[in-house]
Design a protein around this motif. Structure first.
Motif, PDB file in Angstrom:
ATOM      1  N   MET A  27      20.986  18.295 -32.060  1.00 20.69           N
ATOM      2  CA  MET A  27      22.323  18.213 -31.487  1.00 20.69           C
ATOM      3  C   MET A  27      22.842  16.776 -31.468  1.00 20.69           C
ATOM      4  O   MET A  27      24.039  16.530 -31.651  1.00 20.69           O
ATOM      5  CB  MET A  27      22.325  18.791 -30.072  1.00 20.69           C
ATOM      6  N   SER A  28      21.947  15.819 -31.278  1.00 21.12           N
ATOM      7  CA  SER A  28      22.356  14.410 -31.277  1.00 21.12           C
ATOM      8  C   SER A  28      22.853  13.985 -32.651  1.00 21.12           C
ATOM      9  O   SER A  28      23.907  13.331 -32.784  1.00 21.12           O
ATOM     10  CB  SER A  28      21.179  13.523 -30.842  1.00 21.12           C
ATOM     11  N   VAL A  29      22.097  14.359 -33.684  1.00 23.20           N
ATOM     12  CA  VAL A  29      22.510  14.028 -35.055  1.00 23.20           C
ATOM     13  C   VAL A  29      23.816  14.740 -35.389  1.00 23.20           C
ATOM     14  O   VAL A  29      24.728  14.150 -36.003  1.00 23.20           O
ATOM     15  CB  VAL A  29      21.400  14.408 -36.052  1.00 23.20           C
ATOM     16  N   LEU A  30      23.923  15.991 -34.992  1.00 21.72           N
ATOM     17  CA  LEU A  30      25.148  16.750 -35.258  1.00 21.72           C
ATOM     18  C   LEU A  30      26.353  16.086 -34.603  1.00 21.72           C
ATOM     19  O   LEU A  30      27.428  15.971 -35.219  1.00 21.72           O
ATOM     20  CB  LEU A  30      24.983  18.180 -34.745  1.00 21.72           C
ATOM     21  N   LEU A  31      26.200  15.629 -33.357  1.00 27.12           N
ATOM     22  CA  LEU A  31      27.298  14.965 -32.655  1.00 27.12           C
ATOM     23  C   LEU A  31      27.730  13.698 -33.384  1.00 27.12           C
ATOM     24  O   LEU A  31      28.928  13.439 -33.555  1.00 27.12           O
ATOM     25  CB  LEU A  31      26.874  14.638 -31.219  1.00 27.12           C
ATOM     26  N   LEU A  32      26.754  12.902 -33.821  1.00 28.02           N
ATOM     27  CA  LEU A  32      27.082  11.665 -34.533  1.00 28.02           C
ATOM     28  C   LEU A  32      27.783  11.954 -35.861  1.00 28.02           C
ATOM     29  O   LEU A  32      28.641  11.178 -36.292  1.00 28.02           O
ATOM     30  CB  LEU A  32      25.804  10.860 -34.774  1.00 28.02           C
ATOM     31  N   LEU A  33      27.445  13.065 -36.497  1.00 28.85           N
ATOM     32  CA  LEU A  33      28.047  13.398 -37.786  1.00 28.85           C
ATOM     33  C   LEU A  33      29.461  13.949 -37.639  1.00 28.85           C
ATOM     34  O   LEU A  33      30.345  13.642 -38.448  1.00 28.85           O
ATOM     35  CB  LEU A  33      27.171  14.414 -38.530  1.00 28.85           C
ATOM     36  N   ILE A  46       9.763  16.773 -16.162  1.00 26.31           N
ATOM     37  CA  ILE A  46      10.119  16.225 -17.479  1.00 26.31           C
ATOM     38  C   ILE A  46      10.810  17.283 -18.328  1.00 26.31           C
ATOM     39  O   ILE A  46      11.812  17.008 -19.004  1.00 26.31           O
ATOM     40  CB  ILE A  46       8.855  15.694 -18.184  1.00 26.31           C
ATOM     41  N   ALA A  47      10.293  18.518 -18.283  1.00 24.25           N
ATOM     42  CA  ALA A  47      10.910  19.608 -19.042  1.00 24.25           C
ATOM     43  C   ALA A  47      12.328  19.879 -18.550  1.00 24.25           C
ATOM     44  O   ALA A  47      13.247  20.131 -19.350  1.00 24.25           O
ATOM     45  CB  ALA A  47      10.053  20.866 -18.927  1.00 24.25           C
ATOM     46  N   LEU A  48      12.531  19.811 -17.236  1.00 21.21           N
ATOM     47  CA  LEU A  48      13.858  20.042 -16.670  1.00 21.21           C
ATOM     48  C   LEU A  48      14.826  18.942 -17.092  1.00 21.21           C
ATOM     49  O   LEU A  48      15.996  19.211 -17.423  1.00 21.21           O
ATOM     50  CB  LEU A  48      13.764  20.111 -15.146  1.00 21.21           C
ATOM     51  N   LEU A  49      14.358  17.701 -17.099  1.00 20.01           N
ATOM     52  CA  LEU A  49      15.203  16.585 -17.523  1.00 20.01           C
ATOM     53  C   LEU A  49      15.598  16.728 -18.998  1.00 20.01           C
ATOM     54  O   LEU A  49      16.760  16.486 -19.364  1.00 20.01           O
ATOM     55  CB  LEU A  49      14.476  15.270 -17.297  1.00 20.01           C
ATOM     56  N   LEU A  50      14.659  17.122 -19.831  1.00 23.23           N
ATOM     57  CA  LEU A  50      14.968  17.356 -21.247  1.00 23.23           C
ATOM     58  C   LEU A  50      15.985  18.482 -21.406  1.00 23.23           C
ATOM     59  O   LEU A  50      16.892  18.410 -22.229  1.00 23.23           O
ATOM     60  CB  LEU A  50      13.691  17.712 -22.010  1.00 23.23           C
ATOM     61  N   THR A  51      15.829  19.525 -20.602  1.00 17.12           N
ATOM     62  CA  THR A  51      16.754  20.655 -20.668  1.00 17.12           C
ATOM     63  C   THR A  51      18.163  20.230 -20.300  1.00 17.12           C
ATOM     64  O   THR A  51      19.140  20.575 -20.988  1.00 17.12           O
ATOM     65  CB  THR A  51      16.284  21.782 -19.732  1.00 17.12           C
ATOM     66  N   ALA A  52      18.302  19.474 -19.216  1.00 18.29           N
ATOM     67  CA  ALA A  52      19.622  18.999 -18.793  1.00 18.29           C
ATOM     68  C   ALA A  52      20.261  18.126 -19.862  1.00 18.29           C
ATOM     69  O   ALA A  52      21.459  18.229 -20.147  1.00 18.29           O
ATOM     70  CB  ALA A  52      19.501  18.236 -17.478  1.00 18.29           C
ATOM     71  N   THR A  53      19.463  17.267 -20.483  1.00 19.87           N
ATOM     72  CA  THR A  53      19.980  16.395 -21.533  1.00 19.87           C
ATOM     73  C   THR A  53      20.450  17.208 -22.733  1.00 19.87           C
ATOM     74  O   THR A  53      21.510  16.935 -23.311  1.00 19.87           O
ATOM     75  CB  THR A  53      18.895  15.396 -21.973  1.00 19.87           C
ATOM     76  N   SER A  54      19.687  18.227 -23.088  1.00 19.27           N
ATOM     77  CA  SER A  54      20.077  19.083 -24.219  1.00 19.27           C
ATOM     78  C   SER A  54      21.367  19.839 -23.936  1.00 19.27           C
ATOM     79  O   SER A  54      22.213  19.997 -24.820  1.00 19.27           O
ATOM     80  CB  SER A  54      18.955  20.079 -24.538  1.00 19.27           C
ATOM     81  N   VAL A  55      21.510  20.329 -22.704  1.00 14.32           N
ATOM     82  CA  VAL A  55      22.741  21.048 -22.336  1.00 14.32           C
ATOM     83  C   VAL A  55      23.947  20.139 -22.522  1.00 14.32           C
ATOM     84  O   VAL A  55      24.979  20.547 -23.091  1.00 14.32           O
ATOM     85  CB  VAL A  55      22.643  21.550 -20.882  1.00 14.32           C
TER      86      VAL A  55
END
Length: 345
Positions: free
Chosen positions: A331-337, A267-276
């Motif tokens: 990062m998600s909010v930043l991308l949307l903005l 789960i931690a690895l999946l979160l990391t990949a998504t954040s990257v």
């Protein structure tokens, strides 16, 4: 920037490792006890470590007589046993030390001025290779057509398939070979090697994440592309899905293995990949330049191999999840903005 073949990701990676090498070699070669230069320096080294070690040793001799500095480690310790603490509450460099620090940026500026005659030469070199030089639009990869054919059932899926083909057909043969080797390591190697292989899988794709969002700027096609109906929204979805695919699929062997043996790490690895993936898009759109994200990713990869938990999920998966629990929403909010502003630029 003056060398066309170093303007892109390769130059950013090389810059980081040259800087790290300069930093570490400086520390290794400074001995305040045996080196006259280290004890009396005012010019110091590019990073200023000789000044810090010199004055740290002087202060240590006052508060703990007889104790000597045998080395300097920043960020971690290689010594066993409890730490011995002492206060170092102020640092007063000499005026000559300040002049010595100013000397280095002055030398850098003079070097740039000396290279000014090369600016026109560098500006005349374009990123694109001329057709006469045998430039190929990319590999055929017929298997990719078969694999992505189910996506063609929906207009958005067709756009996603085209985006993935555009990115993957440009990858060189060495990229595919390295990806296969890293996948094998993820499946069969110990956890420590698995973590390094996952970091390597993201590192060899450093140029994809932030540069994908800048394609219209680089090709000057934004004014035409974004005039289509709903183009901004659809393209954001497609770029996000593409980045996620290119961050998650290369570590899929590790995810499958960890889902059975160490699900929390998985789960931690999946979160990391998504954040990257999301961070690459967000920082690329925010800065209109891939360099900040690329340097950050290379830096995190470097410290991750040494045990830092942001990209290395195998050591402390709870800590990794906590970090990305903050990074990913931000990062998600930043991308949307920044995306609407980016598409108008």
């Amino acid at each position: 920037d003056l060398l066309p073949w170093l303007r892109r990701t390769g130059g950013n990676v090389l810059y980081f490792f040259v800087w790290i090498t300069l930093f570490t070699v400086t520390i290794v070669n400074i001995d305040p006890e045996t080196s006259e230069w280290a004890r009396r320096t005012w010019i110091s080294d590019p990073n200023g470590m000789a000044l810090a070690i010199r004055d740290l040793q002087s202060h240590l001799e006052i508060v703990q007589p007889g104790r000597k500095i045998s080395g300097l480690n920043i960020g971690s310790s290689i010594y066993d046993g409890p730490a011995i603490l002492f206060e170092w509450t102020q640092w007063r460099p000499r005026f000559s030390d300040v002049l010595g620090r100013l000397l280095w940026p002055l030398l850098a500026m003079l070097a740039v001025i000396a290279m000014a005659p090369l600016l026109d030469w560098a500006a005349a070199r374009t990123r694109a290779l001329p057709a006469s030089a045998g430039y190929s639009p990319g590999r055929k990869l017929y298997w990719l057509d078969v694999l992505l054919r189910p996506l063609d059932r929906h207009p958005l899926g067709t756009l996603l398939a085209a985006e993935l083909k555009l990115v993957l057909r440009q990858r060189r043969l060495w990229w595919w070979l390295v990806l296969i080797v890293l996948a094998a390591i993820q499946l069969f190697a110990p956890l420590e090697a698995l973590a390094i292989a996952c970091i390597g899988a993201w590192l060899i794709s450093t140029d994809i994440f932030a540069r994908g969002v800048l394609r219209e700027r680089d090709s000057a096609t934004g004014a035409m592309l974004f005039t289509a109906a709903n183009a901004r929204g659809r393209l954001l979805i497609v770029r996000t899905l593409t980045a996620l695919a290119l961050a998650i699929v290369p570590v899929l062997p590790a995810l499958l293995r960890l889902s059975i043996s160490h699900p929390q790490i998985g789960i931690a690895l999946l979160l990391t990949a998504t954040s990257v993936a999301i961070a690459g898009l967000a920082l690329g759109a925010l800065c209109s330049n891939p360099r900040p994200f690329e340097l950050i990713l290379v830096m995190l990869a470097y410290v991750g191999v040494q045990g830092q938990t942001t990209l290395n999920a195998t050591l402390h998966p709870a800590a990794t999840m906590a970090q990305h629990g903050l990074i990913l929403p931000l990062m998600s909010v930043l991308l949307l903005l920044v995306w609407p502003r980016h598409t108008r630029a």
